[in-house]
Design a protein around this motif. Structure first.
Motif, short mmCIF file in Angstrom:
data_model
loop_
_atom_site.label_atom_id
_atom_site.label_comp_id
_atom_site.label_asym_id
_atom_site.label_seq_id
_atom_site.Cartn_x
_atom_site.Cartn_y
_atom_site.Cartn_z
N UNK A 1 -36.69 -20.30 -54.29
CA UNK A 1 -37.48 -20.77 -53.23
C UNK A 1 -36.77 -20.46 -52.10
N UNK A 2 -37.60 -20.81 -50.88
CA UNK A 2 -37.40 -20.65 -49.85
C UNK A 2 -36.34 -19.25 -49.11
N UNK A 3 -36.54 -18.77 -50.03
CA UNK A 3 -36.65 -16.82 -49.72
C UNK A 3 -38.02 -16.13 -49.49
N UNK A 4 -37.68 -14.78 -48.95
CA UNK A 4 -39.16 -14.48 -48.11
C UNK A 4 -39.62 -13.95 -49.22
N UNK A 5 -39.27 -13.14 -49.80
CA UNK A 5 -39.88 -12.86 -51.59
C UNK A 5 -39.68 -13.40 -52.78
N UNK B 1 -51.85 -15.95 -51.33
CA UNK B 1 -51.17 -14.73 -49.95
C UNK B 1 -49.78 -15.14 -49.39
N UNK B 2 -49.68 -16.78 -49.28
CA UNK B 2 -48.63 -17.72 -49.40
C UNK B 2 -47.77 -16.65 -50.03
N UNK B 3 -47.96 -16.48 -50.79
CA UNK B 3 -46.46 -16.13 -52.25
C UNK B 3 -46.27 -14.79 -51.99
N UNK B 4 -46.75 -14.20 -51.24
CA UNK B 4 -45.90 -12.60 -50.70
C UNK B 4 -45.20 -12.72 -49.56
N UNK B 5 -45.59 -14.00 -49.32
CA UNK B 5 -44.22 -13.97 -47.69
C UNK B 5 -43.59 -15.71 -47.81
N UNK B 6 -43.51 -16.16 -49.13
CA UNK B 6 -42.44 -16.94 -50.13
C UNK B 6 -42.95 -18.19 -48.92
#
Length: 540
Positions: free
Chosen positions: A272-276, A468-473
């Motif tokens: 969690x809270x990581x870009x990817x 889409x949000x999962x792509x950016x974490x």
């Protein structure tokens, strides 16, 4: 079955199955183990150790015959190299099936409940490829949520991490009918899980697995305790509060951080809270191994049998290896494990989807096989015609899943606005999202400059926005200001291009004359940059 036995001298010279090491605990915690075991074996070979010392150190290792059931169906060897699969089992149980002490799991490790969290997922799968000539070792991580054809379980499509648990659960009633119970039932049902994992990985990558090593949550912690504080490096400060077993409890500052055993486990478990997200966690596992190897080398552990003894005592208790391993043979072939001459890569995905109510990574099995072959330096046949090319024949590999109703992939029109300092980022991201199946919307500069990337959506676009949000974490948020069916992405000032979480990768470049490129990985679309051993690499 996994039962303590004295080390087997190995069986076929051709395979010289490699071995013991480490890694990943719950999601990744076991990482350090692999190195410990691998470097320990190498130390034995390079120290001129006598047979008696060798026998004393290795007697009592936990071994398994799970390889015996999958060898006949394994892809053929192309040379005399060795492939070692490292399995990190996310289980809060010991080798006999007993729950780990609640205080240890919940308080010391902040890893959830002993009986209700973890299961038997293989949250870490890494292949070490050791060339026949003893050259550079290549380590290849498989993202745990890759949606693949499983073997040895129920024969259906699942996340690759689930093959172990499905096969174990299916084997238990049959073993109970034979009168097995307790520790014996646990050990033999785990062997069914191991065999399913081995078969699934072999078929997915198109390579034979010669050896394996498995470790769980407790094993990683014990090894980290024995090694002592380990330094890791972060690109950015991060925090992942532990809540009901969902967070790792890790908190780190940008730059070098010195971690004790509990913090080390949290470091390799954070997603969690990581870009990817999960993909960054995989890179953390790789970086942790590098940091451990660097520490042990600088402290003169390699070649010092006395110092190595404490590590081997832990390995004997917590690690399971295949019963065909000849440790001396392996150590002599894998000397580069302790020389920093190892490169870690992560296999690419093509996108995200929701299958059976679960978020999964979509993959291109045919391309994966080609990439692995090229990365390991083998000659390749001509690349197959693109799937959408006129007259192209369908790929014989397992097809990528067709998104089910409510899929997170390709649902909605995406508008992308750039507030970052990366020139052309909005256009590049719009193109990447379009390739994932989303409709292209507006592209331009943002009117505001948020620090973090944001994803908002209008009516009817929630599922697509989550993909889409999962792509950016990040988390997707509903907004009345966004038109129905639209998703708005605003790339923040701290935006960096996702490490390869892009859509379908391009076909790998043709190898150099003679069959393999001088640096095969350089031409391959891996999931983010490689992590190289030999220091303390910085990661997200």
């Amino acid at each position: 079955m996994a039962e303590p036995t004295s080390h087997s001298r190995g069986r076929a010279q051709r395979r010289r199955r490699a071995a013991p090491e480490r890694h990943r605990p719950s999601p990744a915690a076991l990482a350090g183990r692999v190195v410990f075991c691998g470097v320990g074996l190498t130390a034995l070979a390079t120290s001129g150790v006598t047979w008696y010392t060798y026998h004393d150190l290795t007697t009592g290792l936990n071994t398994s015959n799970a390889l015996a059931g999958v060898e006949k169906s394994a892809p053929p060897h192309l040379d005399n190299s060795v492939n070692l699969l490292l399995i990190g089992l996310d289980s809060r149980k010991d080798m006999n099936g007993n729950d780990l002490p609640p205080q240890f799991v919940e308080n010391d490790l902040q890893a959830g409940d002993s009986s209700n969290v973890g299961g038997y997922n293989t949250n870490t799968l890494m292949v070490l490829h050791i060339p026949a000539d003893g050259g550079k070792v290549t380590a290849l991580s498989i993202p745990r949520d890759d949606y693949v054809q499983t073997y040895g379980a129920d024969g259906k499509m699942h996340k690759i991490k689930e093959a172990y648990g499905i096969a174990k659960a299916a084997a238990e009633p049959k073993l109970q009918a034979q009168g097995l119970k307790g520790a014996q039932l646990e050990q033999q049902s785990r062997d069914a899980g191991r065999a399913a994992t081995l078969a699934t990985v072999q078929n997915f990558l198109g390579i034979p697995i010669d050896h394996f090593a498995e470790v769980n949550l407790l094993g990683f912690y014990d090894i980290a305790q024995a090694v002592g504080p380990v330094q890791v490096c972060l690109n950015h400060a991060t925090s992942d509060p532990a809540e009901a077993g969902q967070g790792s409890g890790f908190k780190g500052a940008a730059g070098i951080n010195t971690l004790d055993a509990s913090q080390s486990l949290a470091f390799v478990r954070q997603r969690h809270n990581l870009p990817n997200g999960d993909l960054d966690r995989t890179h953390r596992q790789q970086a942790f191994i590098s940091s451990v190897e660097y520490k042990l080398k600088n402290e003169g552990l390699f070649g010092d049998i006395g110092k190595m003894q404490s590590l081997f005592d832990v390995v004997k208790k917590d690690v399971v290896i295949d019963n065909q391993l000849n440790i001396i043979d392996f150590a002599q072939q894998a000397t580069n494990l302790t020389g920093g001459n190892v490169e870690f890569n992560t296999l690419p995905i093509t996108g995200f989807a929701t299958m059976g109510g679960e978020d999964v990574n979509t993959v291109d099995p045919a391309l994966i096989k080609r990439e692995v072959q090229q990365l390991f330096g083998h000659d390749l046949p001509p690349a197959p015609a693109a799937a959408n090319s006129p007259g192209a024949a369908p790929s014989p590999a397992a097809p990528a899943p067709t998104p089910a109703a409510g899929s997170r992939t390709g649902s909605g029109t995406v508008d992308v606005y750039n507030a970052s300092t990366v020139t052309g980022a909005a256009a590049a991201e719009s193109k990447a999202l379009t390739a994932l199946g989303y409709a292209a919307g507006r592209v331009g500069e943002a009117g505001t400059r948020p620090k973090a990337t944001t994803v908002s959506y209008g009516a009817g676009a929630k599922e697509g926005a989550q993909g889409v949000a999962a792509r950016y974490g990040v988390a997707a948020e509903a907004s009345a200001a966004v038109p129905a069916g639209h998703i708005v992405v605003t790339l923040g000032t701290d935006y960096t291009p996702p490490g390869g979480s892009a859509p379908a990768p391009a076909a790998p470049a043709a190898p150099a004359a003679g069959g393999s490129a001088s640096d095969p990985a350089a031409a391959l679309p891996m999931q983010g940059p490689p992590v190289k051993m030999g220091g303390i690499p910085c990661v997200n």
